[in-house]
Scaffold this motif. Sequence first.
Motif, PDB file in Angstrom:
ATOM      1  N   LYS A  67       0.663  -1.203   0.037  1.00  0.00           N
ATOM      2  CA  LYS A  67       0.008   0.064   0.040  1.00  0.00           C
ATOM      3  C   LYS A  67       0.849   1.158  -0.083  1.00  0.00           C
ATOM      4  O   LYS A  67       0.555   2.039  -0.584  1.00  0.00           O
ATOM      5  CB  LYS A  67      -0.984  -0.160   1.171  1.00  0.00           C
ATOM      6  CG  LYS A  67      -2.087   1.217   1.155  1.00  0.00           C
ATOM      7  CD  LYS A  67      -2.850   1.212   2.555  1.00  0.00           C
ATOM      8  CE  LYS A  67      -3.776   2.418   2.171  1.00  0.00           C
ATOM      9  NZ  LYS A  67      -4.809   2.518   3.610  1.00  0.00           N
ATOM     10  N   GLY A  68       2.090   1.310   0.925  1.00  0.00           N
ATOM     11  CA  GLY A  68       2.684   2.438   0.838  1.00  0.00           C
ATOM     12  C   GLY A  68       3.592   2.716  -0.510  1.00  0.00           C
ATOM     13  O   GLY A  68       4.260   3.590  -0.565  1.00  0.00           O
ATOM     14  N   ALA A  69       3.521   1.400  -1.051  1.00  0.00           N
ATOM     15  CA  ALA A  69       4.858   1.751  -2.285  1.00  0.00           C
ATOM     16  C   ALA A  69       4.462   2.503  -3.260  1.00  0.00           C
ATOM     17  O   ALA A  69       5.616   3.260  -4.117  1.00  0.00           O
ATOM     18  CB  ALA A  69       5.251   0.068  -2.636  1.00  0.00           C
ATOM     19  N   GLY A  70       3.108   2.591  -3.756  1.00  0.00           N
ATOM     20  CA  GLY A  70       2.758   3.462  -4.756  1.00  0.00           C
ATOM     21  C   GLY A  70       2.897   4.781  -4.536  1.00  0.00           C
ATOM     22  O   GLY A  70       3.861   5.349  -5.460  1.00  0.00           O
ATOM     23  N   VAL A  71       2.478   5.347  -3.771  1.00  0.00           N
ATOM     24  CA  VAL A  71       3.006   6.766  -3.468  1.00  0.00           C
ATOM     25  C   VAL A  71       4.343   7.040  -2.875  1.00  0.00           C
ATOM     26  O   VAL A  71       4.981   8.165  -3.390  1.00  0.00           O
ATOM     27  CB  VAL A  71       1.948   7.516  -2.435  1.00  0.00           C
ATOM     28  CG1 VAL A  71       2.272   9.050  -2.134  1.00  0.00           C
ATOM     29  CG2 VAL A  71       0.519   7.614  -3.107  1.00  0.00           C
ATOM     30  N   GLY A  72       4.634   5.906  -2.188  1.00  0.00           N
ATOM     31  CA  GLY A  72       6.542   6.058  -1.826  1.00  0.00           C
ATOM     32  C   GLY A  72       7.245   6.287  -2.947  1.00  0.00           C
ATOM     33  O   GLY A  72       8.174   7.013  -2.966  1.00  0.00           O
ATOM     34  N   LEU A  73       7.081   5.506  -3.968  1.00  0.00           N
ATOM     35  CA  LEU A  73       7.802   5.433  -5.204  1.00  0.00           C
ATOM     36  C   LEU A  73       7.705   6.756  -5.901  1.00  0.00           C
ATOM     37  O   LEU A  73       8.491   7.183  -6.745  1.00  0.00           O
ATOM     38  CB  LEU A  73       7.561   4.067  -5.969  1.00  0.00           C
ATOM     39  CG  LEU A  73       8.050   2.735  -5.784  1.00  0.00           C
ATOM     40  CD1 LEU A  73       7.248   1.721  -6.426  1.00  0.00           C
ATOM     41  CD2 LEU A  73       9.433   2.784  -5.398  1.00  0.00           C
ATOM     42  N   LEU A  74       6.403   7.325  -5.935  1.00  0.00           N
ATOM     43  CA  LEU A  74       6.067   8.614  -6.634  1.00  0.00           C
ATOM     44  C   LEU A  74       7.032   9.609  -5.939  1.00  0.00           C
ATOM     45  O   LEU A  74       7.721  10.479  -6.644  1.00  0.00           O
ATOM     46  CB  LEU A  74       4.541   8.844  -6.595  1.00  0.00           C
ATOM     47  CG  LEU A  74       3.935   8.314  -7.387  1.00  0.00           C
ATOM     48  CD1 LEU A  74       2.300   8.819  -7.232  1.00  0.00           C
ATOM     49  CD2 LEU A  74       4.233   8.185  -8.745  1.00  0.00           C
ATOM     50  N   ALA A  75       7.097   9.531  -4.332  1.00  0.00           N
ATOM     51  CA  ALA A  75       8.003  10.459  -3.798  1.00  0.00           C
ATOM     52  C   ALA A  75       9.518  10.280  -4.000  1.00  0.00           C
ATOM     53  O   ALA A  75      10.039  11.378  -4.285  1.00  0.00           O
ATOM     54  CB  ALA A  75       7.762  10.238  -2.078  1.00  0.00           C
ATOM     55  N   LEU A  76       9.984   9.220  -4.345  1.00  0.00           N
ATOM     56  CA  LEU A  76      11.122   8.988  -4.625  1.00  0.00           C
ATOM     57  C   LEU A  76      11.539   9.501  -6.031  1.00  0.00           C
ATOM     58  O   LEU A  76      12.716  10.058  -6.226  1.00  0.00           O
ATOM     59  CB  LEU A  76      11.519   7.224  -4.537  1.00  0.00           C
ATOM     60  CG  LEU A  76      11.883   6.566  -3.498  1.00  0.00           C
ATOM     61  CD1 LEU A  76      12.028   5.219  -3.398  1.00  0.00           C
ATOM     62  CD2 LEU A  76      13.132   7.396  -2.546  1.00  0.00           C
ATOM     63  N   TRP A  77      10.491   9.445  -7.115  1.00  0.00           N
ATOM     64  CA  TRP A  77      10.776   9.833  -8.555  1.00  0.00           C
ATOM     65  C   TRP A  77      10.962  11.399  -8.193  1.00  0.00           C
ATOM     66  O   TRP A  77      11.617  11.816  -8.977  1.00  0.00           O
ATOM     67  CB  TRP A  77       9.615   9.274  -9.095  1.00  0.00           C
ATOM     68  CG  TRP A  77       9.486   9.948 -10.483  1.00  0.00           C
ATOM     69  CD1 TRP A  77      10.168   9.587 -11.653  1.00  0.00           C
ATOM     70  CD2 TRP A  77       8.536  11.202 -10.897  1.00  0.00           C
ATOM     71  NE1 TRP A  77       9.545  10.106 -12.726  1.00  0.00           N
ATOM     72  CE2 TRP A  77       8.740  11.020 -12.322  1.00  0.00           C
ATOM     73  CE3 TRP A  77       7.779  11.926 -10.418  1.00  0.00           C
ATOM     74  CZ2 TRP A  77       8.403  12.285 -13.223  1.00  0.00           C
ATOM     75  CZ3 TRP A  77       7.083  12.893 -10.990  1.00  0.00           C
ATOM     76  CH2 TRP A  77       7.359  13.093 -12.402  1.00  0.00           C
ATOM     77  N   ALA A  78      10.158  11.779  -7.240  1.00  0.00           N
ATOM     78  CA  ALA A  78       9.933  13.420  -7.279  1.00  0.00           C
ATOM     79  C   ALA A  78      11.233  13.816  -6.822  1.00  0.00           C
ATOM     80  O   ALA A  78      11.850  14.896  -7.309  1.00  0.00           O
ATOM     81  CB  ALA A  78       8.920  13.900  -6.405  1.00  0.00           C
ATOM     82  N   ALA A  79      11.740  13.064  -5.653  1.00  0.00           N
ATOM     83  CA  ALA A  79      13.207  13.637  -5.367  1.00  0.00           C
ATOM     84  C   ALA A  79      14.339  13.465  -6.161  1.00  0.00           C
ATOM     85  O   ALA A  79      14.990  14.355  -6.267  1.00  0.00           O
ATOM     86  CB  ALA A  79      13.270  12.715  -4.081  1.00  0.00           C
ATOM     87  N   GLY A  80      14.131  12.541  -7.147  1.00  0.00           N
ATOM     88  CA  GLY A  80      15.424  12.386  -8.083  1.00  0.00           C
ATOM     89  C   GLY A  80      15.110  13.595  -9.129  1.00  0.00           C
ATOM     90  O   GLY A  80      16.295  13.757  -9.736  1.00  0.00           O
ATOM     91  N   ARG A  81      13.993  13.935  -9.376  1.00  0.00           N
ATOM     92  CA  ARG A  81      13.941  15.192 -10.134  1.00  0.00           C
ATOM     93  C   ARG A  81      14.051  16.679  -9.617  1.00  0.00           C
ATOM     94  O   ARG A  81      14.115  17.451 -10.468  1.00  0.00           O
ATOM     95  CB  ARG A  81      12.514  14.853 -10.958  1.00  0.00           C
ATOM     96  CG  ARG A  81      12.575  13.583 -11.742  1.00  0.00           C
ATOM     97  CD  ARG A  81      11.368  13.695 -12.650  1.00  0.00           C
ATOM     98  NE  ARG A  81      11.080  14.501 -13.645  1.00  0.00           N
ATOM     99  CZ  ARG A  81      11.613  14.443 -14.809  1.00  0.00           C
ATOM    100  NH1 ARG A  81      12.018  13.287 -15.177  1.00  0.00           N
ATOM    101  NH2 ARG A  81      11.370  15.537 -15.738  1.00  0.00           N
ATOM    102  N   ALA A  82      13.990  16.668  -8.335  1.00  0.00           N
ATOM    103  CA  ALA A  82      13.826  18.072  -7.517  1.00  0.00           C
ATOM    104  C   ALA A  82      15.122  18.628  -7.965  1.00  0.00           C
ATOM    105  O   ALA A  82      16.230  18.414  -7.878  1.00  0.00           O
ATOM    106  CB  ALA A  82      13.807  17.901  -6.014  1.00  0.00           C
TER     107      ALA A  82
END
Length: 200
Positions: free
Chosen positions: A32-47
């Motif tokens: 359950k936490g993985a979906g939005v958690g991976l979105l957060a990692l994706w966003a961090a990588g592009r920040a």
Amino acid sequence: MNALFLAALAAGLSYWPASHLAIDPALLLAWKGAGVGLLALWAAGRARGADGWLLTAVLALGAAGDVLLEVALTPGGAVFLCGHLVAIALYLRNRRAGAGWWPLLLVPVVGAAGAMLPADPAAAPGMALYGIGVAAMAACAAMSRFRLAAAGALMFTVSDLLIFARLGPLTGSILPSLLVWSLYFLGQALIAWDVGRRRA
């Protein structure tokens, strides 16, 4: 980075069917936490600046809220509310030129729904407060330059309205079960994509 975004979509979109299978509860919680958690990692990588890190914080708080809601409603809701406050800051930093303030009319409507829909009167103050928070977030998104994110924020809000209704008039209905997660996760994905793709 696009592969990470696709992995987030795969995790988030597969969670609801997985939740109806006989899966170890700990694995399901991580799923359950993985979906939005991976979105957060994706966003961090592009920040690249404040907007990117604010987006990362919004998504990280969303992932934490997803997990905490399975433990207790109040802490999970509080974490989501913190995420909405961060999102409001993000959207107000990017307010669209000439945008009116009329989207704020959503705030009293959703706040009232939070107070009135749950059958338990004791839940009304907390639900109303949360409703005001999520509606303010959606309203600020509608006033921002992020059009897709605004659509995602509205989907997020509808998802929460269905949760309110599941605690009252839609108790036992299949409708919230079918729509709550999909609206919420796709809303978060639209928010992430619209803001994050700009390498803000």
